[in-house]
Scaffold this active site. Structure first.
Site, PDB file in Angstrom:
ATOM      1  N   HIS A  37      -9.724  -5.971   1.966  1.00 55.74           N
ATOM      2  CA  HIS A  37      -8.966  -5.407   0.835  1.00 55.74           C
ATOM      3  C   HIS A  37      -9.348  -5.891  -0.202  1.00 55.74           C
ATOM      4  O   HIS A  37      -9.625  -4.798  -1.464  1.00 55.74           O
ATOM      5  CB  HIS A  37      -7.636  -5.574   1.250  1.00 55.74           C
ATOM      6  N   LYS A  95       1.065  -5.158  13.001  1.00 54.60           N
ATOM      7  CA  LYS A  95       2.165  -5.520  13.780  1.00 54.60           C
ATOM      8  C   LYS A  95       3.025  -6.112  12.805  1.00 54.60           C
ATOM      9  O   LYS A  95       2.625  -6.808  11.793  1.00 54.60           O
ATOM     10  CB  LYS A  95       1.681  -6.570  14.810  1.00 54.60           C
TER      11      LYS A  95
END
Length: 185
Positions: A37, A95
């Site tokens: 990122h 998750k």
């Protein structure tokens, strides 16, 4: 309950999904964890983000094959995901849910898909490796291009802001407070 079949790149069809819907996703996805990122923010996104799906995952790759590809904790990317959604990414997979900022960023344009932790081999059985960006970041942090074949997922946060993780948390708090026979705020 029947699973909804989806194929990347995703479009407006995801706007009708509801938190709790079961889906099976096929097509290309891109793995990205923290370092990926940050690199993409600095150097640009090395794939077409329009309709893209970002999988919060650091797969285990051996001999050009994915051996394991379980999700990492998505909350780690809370502050890092907005630019991808702004560039047209339509879904995140991971998750544990994501924070309120990401929930707002998804409104009217994207969804968060949940995949169960501990099922890395199951995930890998639905995947074919297609390429890699930023291999210098190492196996876990590189951006892997993966083709999915009906990966089973659950809509964790829908484009209207409904959030399975918040709902479970609120319910658990209610039960706890009732058992403790005290008022919780």
């Amino acid at each position: 309950m029947v699973s909804i079949q989806l194929h990347t790149p995703l479009g407006d069809e995801i706007l009708s999904l509801k938190a709790g819907d079961r889906i099976e996703l096929s097509g290309l996805v891109y793995t990205a964890r923290d370092e990926a990122h940050l690199r993409m923010q600095k150097e640009g996104i090395p794939f077409d983000p329009e309709g893209a799906v970002i999988y919060h995952c650091g797969p285990v790759v051996k001999d050009d094959r994915i051996v394991a590809a379980g999700p990492t904790t998505s909350a780690r990317m809370n502050a890092l995901s907005g630019f991808l959604l702004d560039k047209g990414a339509r879904a995140l997979i991971g998750k544990g849910g994501m924070g309120s900022t990401v929930k707002k960023q998804l409104r009217g344009r994207g969804v968060y898909f949940a995949f169960t932790g501990g099922c890395a081999a199951l995930a890998a059985s639905h995947m074919t490796l297609k390429g890699v960006h930023f291999p210098d970041l190492g196996m876990a942090e590189a951006v892997w291009v993966i083709e999915l074949d009906r990966l089973p997922l659950v809509v964790g946060i829908d484009s209207a802001g409904n959030d399975l993780f918040s709902a479970v948390q609120e319910n658990a708090k209610k039960i706890f407070c009732a058992e403790q026979k005290k008022e919780c705020v």
